[in-house]
Design a protein around this motif. Structure first.
Motif, mmCIF file in Angstrom:
data_model
loop_
_atom_site.group_PDB
_atom_site.id
_atom_site.type_symbol
_atom_site.label_atom_id
_atom_site.label_comp_id
_atom_site.label_asym_id
_atom_site.label_seq_id
_atom_site.Cartn_x
_atom_site.Cartn_y
_atom_site.Cartn_z
ATOM 1 N N ARG A 159 0.822 -1.262 -0.195
ATOM 2 C CA ARG A 159 0.128 -0.102 -0.237
ATOM 3 C C ARG A 159 0.957 1.261 0.068
ATOM 4 N N ILE A 160 0.568 2.035 -0.882
ATOM 5 C CA ILE A 160 1.509 3.183 -1.275
ATOM 6 C C ILE A 160 0.743 4.514 -1.029
ATOM 7 N N GLY A 161 1.676 5.470 -0.606
ATOM 8 C CA GLY A 161 1.143 7.036 -0.531
ATOM 9 C C GLY A 161 2.195 7.826 -1.444
ATOM 10 N N ILE A 162 1.604 8.735 -2.095
ATOM 11 C CA ILE A 162 2.561 9.671 -2.905
ATOM 12 C C ILE A 162 2.479 11.058 -2.397
ATOM 13 N N VAL A 163 3.603 11.416 -2.460
ATOM 14 C CA VAL A 163 3.867 12.911 -1.965
ATOM 15 C C VAL A 163 4.068 13.684 -3.211
ATOM 16 N N GLY A 164 2.871 14.499 -3.556
ATOM 17 C CA GLY A 164 3.004 15.449 -4.816
ATOM 18 C C GLY A 164 1.916 15.036 -5.885
ATOM 19 N N ALA A 165 0.828 15.600 -5.810
ATOM 20 C CA ALA A 165 -0.330 15.218 -6.645
ATOM 21 C C ALA A 165 -0.146 15.884 -8.075
ATOM 22 N N ARG A 183 -0.295 -0.798 -4.757
ATOM 23 C CA ARG A 183 -1.556 -0.101 -4.976
ATOM 24 C C ARG A 183 -1.640 1.179 -4.366
ATOM 25 N N VAL A 184 -1.742 2.322 -4.987
ATOM 26 C CA VAL A 184 -1.839 3.765 -4.394
ATOM 27 C C VAL A 184 -3.108 3.890 -3.827
ATOM 28 N N VAL A 185 -3.028 4.287 -2.431
ATOM 29 C CA VAL A 185 -4.257 4.518 -1.708
ATOM 30 C C VAL A 185 -4.411 6.061 -1.251
ATOM 31 N N ALA A 200 -7.281 10.849 -10.526
ATOM 32 C CA ALA A 200 -7.037 9.460 -11.130
ATOM 33 C C ALA A 200 -7.512 8.508 -10.262
ATOM 34 N N ASN A 201 -8.645 8.715 -9.454
ATOM 35 C CA ASN A 201 -9.164 7.734 -8.754
ATOM 36 C C ASN A 201 -8.605 7.563 -7.305
ATOM 37 N N VAL A 202 -7.558 8.602 -7.033
ATOM 38 C CA VAL A 202 -7.014 8.475 -5.684
ATOM 39 C C VAL A 202 -7.133 9.805 -5.085
ATOM 40 N N LYS A 203 -7.557 9.758 -3.772
ATOM 41 C CA LYS A 203 -7.716 10.949 -2.930
ATOM 42 C C LYS A 203 -6.561 11.588 -2.458
ATOM 43 N N VAL A 204 -6.579 12.906 -2.332
ATOM 44 C CA VAL A 204 -5.660 13.841 -1.664
ATOM 45 C C VAL A 204 -5.949 13.777 -0.391
ATOM 46 N N VAL A 205 -5.601 12.985 0.350
ATOM 47 C CA VAL A 205 -5.967 12.715 1.854
ATOM 48 C C VAL A 205 -5.561 13.878 2.958
ATOM 49 N N GLY A 206 -4.465 14.568 2.511
ATOM 50 C CA GLY A 206 -3.861 15.468 3.512
ATOM 51 C C GLY A 206 -2.687 16.147 3.071
ATOM 52 N N THR A 207 -2.202 16.853 3.908
ATOM 53 C CA THR A 207 -0.754 17.942 3.447
ATOM 54 C C THR A 207 0.345 16.948 3.971
ATOM 55 N N ILE A 208 1.745 17.441 3.580
ATOM 56 C CA ILE A 208 2.834 16.644 3.987
ATOM 57 C C ILE A 208 2.893 16.506 5.588
ATOM 58 N N ASP A 209 2.565 17.709 6.249
ATOM 59 C CA ASP A 209 2.850 17.544 7.649
ATOM 60 C C ASP A 209 1.441 16.601 8.310
ATOM 61 N N GLU A 210 0.771 16.098 7.579
ATOM 62 C CA GLU A 210 -0.266 15.248 7.977
ATOM 63 C C GLU A 210 -0.066 13.631 7.621
ATOM 64 N N ILE A 211 1.005 13.459 7.086
ATOM 65 C CA ILE A 211 1.606 12.142 6.615
ATOM 66 C C ILE A 211 1.547 11.309 7.704
ATOM 67 N N ASP A 212 2.271 11.462 8.988
ATOM 68 C CA ASP A 212 2.388 10.477 9.984
ATOM 69 C C ASP A 212 0.998 9.967 10.426
ATOM 70 N N LYS A 213 0.163 10.804 10.629
ATOM 71 C CA LYS A 213 -1.288 10.265 11.226
ATOM 72 C C LYS A 213 -1.958 9.400 10.043
ATOM 73 N N PHE A 214 -1.661 9.561 8.942
ATOM 74 C CA PHE A 214 -2.316 8.439 7.898
ATOM 75 C C PHE A 214 -1.581 7.317 7.451
ATOM 76 N N ILE A 215 -0.303 7.260 7.876
ATOM 77 C CA ILE A 215 0.666 6.162 7.564
ATOM 78 C C ILE A 215 -0.092 4.798 8.621
ATOM 79 N N ASP A 216 -0.498 5.017 9.764
ATOM 80 C CA ASP A 216 -1.331 3.832 10.304
ATOM 81 C C ASP A 216 -2.613 3.734 9.932
ATOM 82 N N GLU A 217 -3.351 4.987 9.778
ATOM 83 C CA GLU A 217 -4.780 4.745 9.414
ATOM 84 C C GLU A 217 -4.880 4.132 8.255
ATOM 85 N N LEU A 218 -4.236 4.336 7.224
ATOM 86 C CA LEU A 218 -4.330 3.762 5.710
ATOM 87 C C LEU A 218 -3.201 2.457 5.613
#
Length: 623
Positions: A159-165, A183-185, A200-218
């Motif tokens: 499961r992958i997160g991409i910085v930079g949309a 799989r990019v989530v 492209a069917n992938v949501k921009v869930v937050g800012t760079i400063d919010e990455i840490d809270k989404f690592i466990d959640e996603l």
């Protein structure tokens, strides 16, 4: 014995041939099944079209059924000749779906023309159009559903997160889908216009400063920085957010290394200390560089070293006529030779194993190959080792440079670029002293020499062979402790590719004899660099001990003497220093160096150093 070998080879060929036949049969079988499925879907589309037009009036439906069958037949034949079944649909892009639409439209058009001229049957316009559109909808849906299901099955693991949309992020997303990398989530981006939107069917869930809270959640396994021009500050921010998390962090190399192509999965690499400490976007004037390198014979000394090999890599991008790779280490020259040869088989590479102080052999190199551009990177660079080896420091760093520039003048080399160091400013070490002597010698070359000489002075580069970072890396791998000479120790840092880009750019500026100094930014504490590296390697709590400064080592480095007045150049990171106040000539400097070496060999080290100081002090700041 020969018969057995031949039988074995024949058996292997037979097995390979049988495997190829089976593979072809399976491929043909899959295409046949797809053809039958498409035909069935076309029948379904025709039935739906008749029902929509006539409802439950089966009499009317039977009356116009032959026209629908004719349309299905022509469409099926059109798909065969259209190349529809040569497409690998799991990787299909929009252009392939347009090809599918083309096949169905040709089938519909042929049916209309055929019925118009033969009058063999009747096909209502509404039924024909509905069958055509419905058929495309069903065939398109079947293929996209297949892609979707296959994508879920193949990419369910990582499961992958991409910085930079932005553009690079979308390119990377499509590459991940195409290669089944994972799989990019989620996307992360600081642009308010993109937040909480879907790309492209992938949501921009937050800012760079919010990455840490989404690592466990996603439940993210990997974070990819899809910004080739990302600054070291941005990469440091992302690194801080994932610190301590069980997630892999990767990025693209700097945009200067990607040149004019789009980034791919293969370009991704794990974050390094270079990205956080030394990565700065550097742009150069490609036209001016190409103008003095393209079509020329270029000699790189020390081509197996960290700086020399990078010079060779970057010079190779500017289409030189010949590239001479000169160095003392056979293995290191072998490595850079093979690397460049694999990248560009047409480039004429000449490997030369030699010592720059060997006057006779170097004469043969210059007379035989006639280099037009010389990048002189060969040098002894370790401060601690040179403190007990003054003779060798002078032999290579001073006399080696003198030998090369004399030959450059003799054989009318167009440009000579010398790699200097910040340790040449107020030298407290023998290594810095030998480099300062080389600087002054080059600045006193008489005007009768037509060679343009550029001296390029800069500080530490990250990742150079045998550097302090190598030592830290080994210590961290062993579990510590990290040994630092003094907590106050600071150094300038720059990545090797960025420093070399500016070195090559300085070569384009050179006119007569000039000293260029690179803007290294602010000095960074060595302890901070060491701890950052430890954190990147997953050992943030590694102990640190202080051992005390070694002889010849400064607490902080300098890039300029007080009397050096930097002038701007056409590049914001390169300054020019002009010299008119050196009181010794080049012959006198060479003579003093040789006398000092003789004194050192005879055991008179202090007298040798005192004599060398005459060269360093041969600058009159008042002029």
């Amino acid at each position: 014995m020969i018969d057995k070998t031949q039988k074995k080879e024949n058996s292997q060929r037979t097995s390979t041939l049988e495997y190829s036949k089976i593979k072809l049969l399976l491929k043909s079988s899959r295409n046949l099944w797809l053809f039958f499925i498409d035909t069935a879907l076309l029948f379904l589309s025709g039935a739906i079209a008749l029902f929509v037009r006539f409802g439950f009036n089966f009499t009317e439906m039977r009356k116009y059924a032959p026209g629908v069958l004719l349309l299905i037949m022509f469409t099926a034949i059109s798909n065969l000749f259209n190349g529809t079944y040569k497409i690998v649909w799991r990787y299909a892009q929009p252009v392939e779906f347009l090809k599918l639409l083309r096949g169905l439209f040709i089938g519909y058009a042929l049916t209309v023309i055929f019925i118009h001229f033969t009058r063999i049957t009747v096909l209502p316009r509404s039924v024909g159009m509905l069958t055509f559109l419905g058929g495309y909808f069903l065939l398109f849906s079947a293929r996209t559903t297949y892609q979707f299901l296959l994508g879920i099955r193949k990419s369910s693991g990582k499961r992958i997160g991409i910085v930079g949309a932005g553009d690079a992020g979308v390119i990377l997303l499509n590459e991940i889908k195409r290669t089944n990398y994972g799989r990019v989530v989620a996307f992360f981006d600081d642009d308010p216009a993109k937040l909480h939107r879907t790309i492209a069917n992938v949501k921009v869930v937050g800012t760079i400063d919010e990455i840490d809270k989404f690592i466990d959640e996603l439940e993210l396994d990997e974070i990819l920085i899809a910004i080739p021009s990302a600054s070291k500050e941005l990469i440091a921010r992302v690194s801080d957010k994932v610190s301590g998390k069980h997630v892999t962090l990767k990025t693209f190399p700097p945009i200067s290394q990607l040149l004019d192509r789009e980034p791919t999965i293969a370009d991704l690499r794990e974050i390094s200390i270079q990205d956080i400490i030394g990565r700065e976007p550097v742009t150069v004037d490609l036209n001016s560089i190409s103008g003095y390198i393209s079509g020329k014979t270029v000699l790189v000394t020390g081509a197996g070293g960290s700086i020399g090999s990078e010079i060779a890599r970057q010079v190779a991008n500017f289409s030189p006529k010949k590239l001479i790779l000169l160095g003392r280490g056979e293995n290191s020259i072998y490595e850079i030779y093979n690397e460049l040869k694999e990248k560009d088989t047409a480039l004429e590479l000449i490997p030369v194993i030699a010592d720059v102080t060997d006057e006779k052999f170097m004469e043969q190199v210059f007379s035989g190959y006639k280099p037009q551009i010389v990048f002189h990177a060969a040098a002894h660079k370790h401060v601690f080792f040179m403190q007990t080896n003054l003779y060798e420091a002078l032999r290579v760093n001073a006399l080696g440079t003198i030998n090369l520039v004399k030959l450059s003048c003799k054989y009318s080399v167009e440009r000579f670029v010398f790699i200097s160091t910040d340790k040449a400013v107020h030298p407290t070490s023998y290594m810095g002293l030998s480099k300062r002597i080389a600087e002054l010698y080059l600045l006193t070359i008489p005007e009768t020499c037509s060679t343009r000489i550029a001296i390029v002075r800069f500080g530490n580069v990250i990742g150079s062979r045998g550097s302090v970072l190598w030592k830290f890396k080994k210590q961290i791998e062993k579990g510590g402790p990290l040994t630092i000479t003094d907590p106050r120790m600071k150094r300038y840092w720059m990545s090797i590719p960025e420093a070399v880009s500016l070195v090559i750019q300085s070569g384009a500026f050179s006119n007569k004899r000039e000293l260029y100094v690179l803007d290294m930014g602010e000095q960074i504490p060595v302890e901070k660099v060491a701890k950052t590296l430890a954190k990147l390697m997953g050992k943030p709590d590694i102990p640190v001990i202080y051992t005390g400064a070694v002889p010849g080592e400064k607490l902080e480095e300098e890039l300029f003497y007080e009397f050096e007045k930097p002038e701007p150049t056409d590049h914001p990171k390169i300054s020019r220093v002009r010299y008119t106040q050196i009181t010794l000539n080049s012959d006198e400097i060479e003579s003093i160096v040789k006398q000092s070496m003789e004194l050192y060999i005879s055991g008179k080290e202090k007298e040798a150093v005192d004599l060398l100081q005459k060269i360093v002090s041969a600058v009159n700041p008042d002029e």
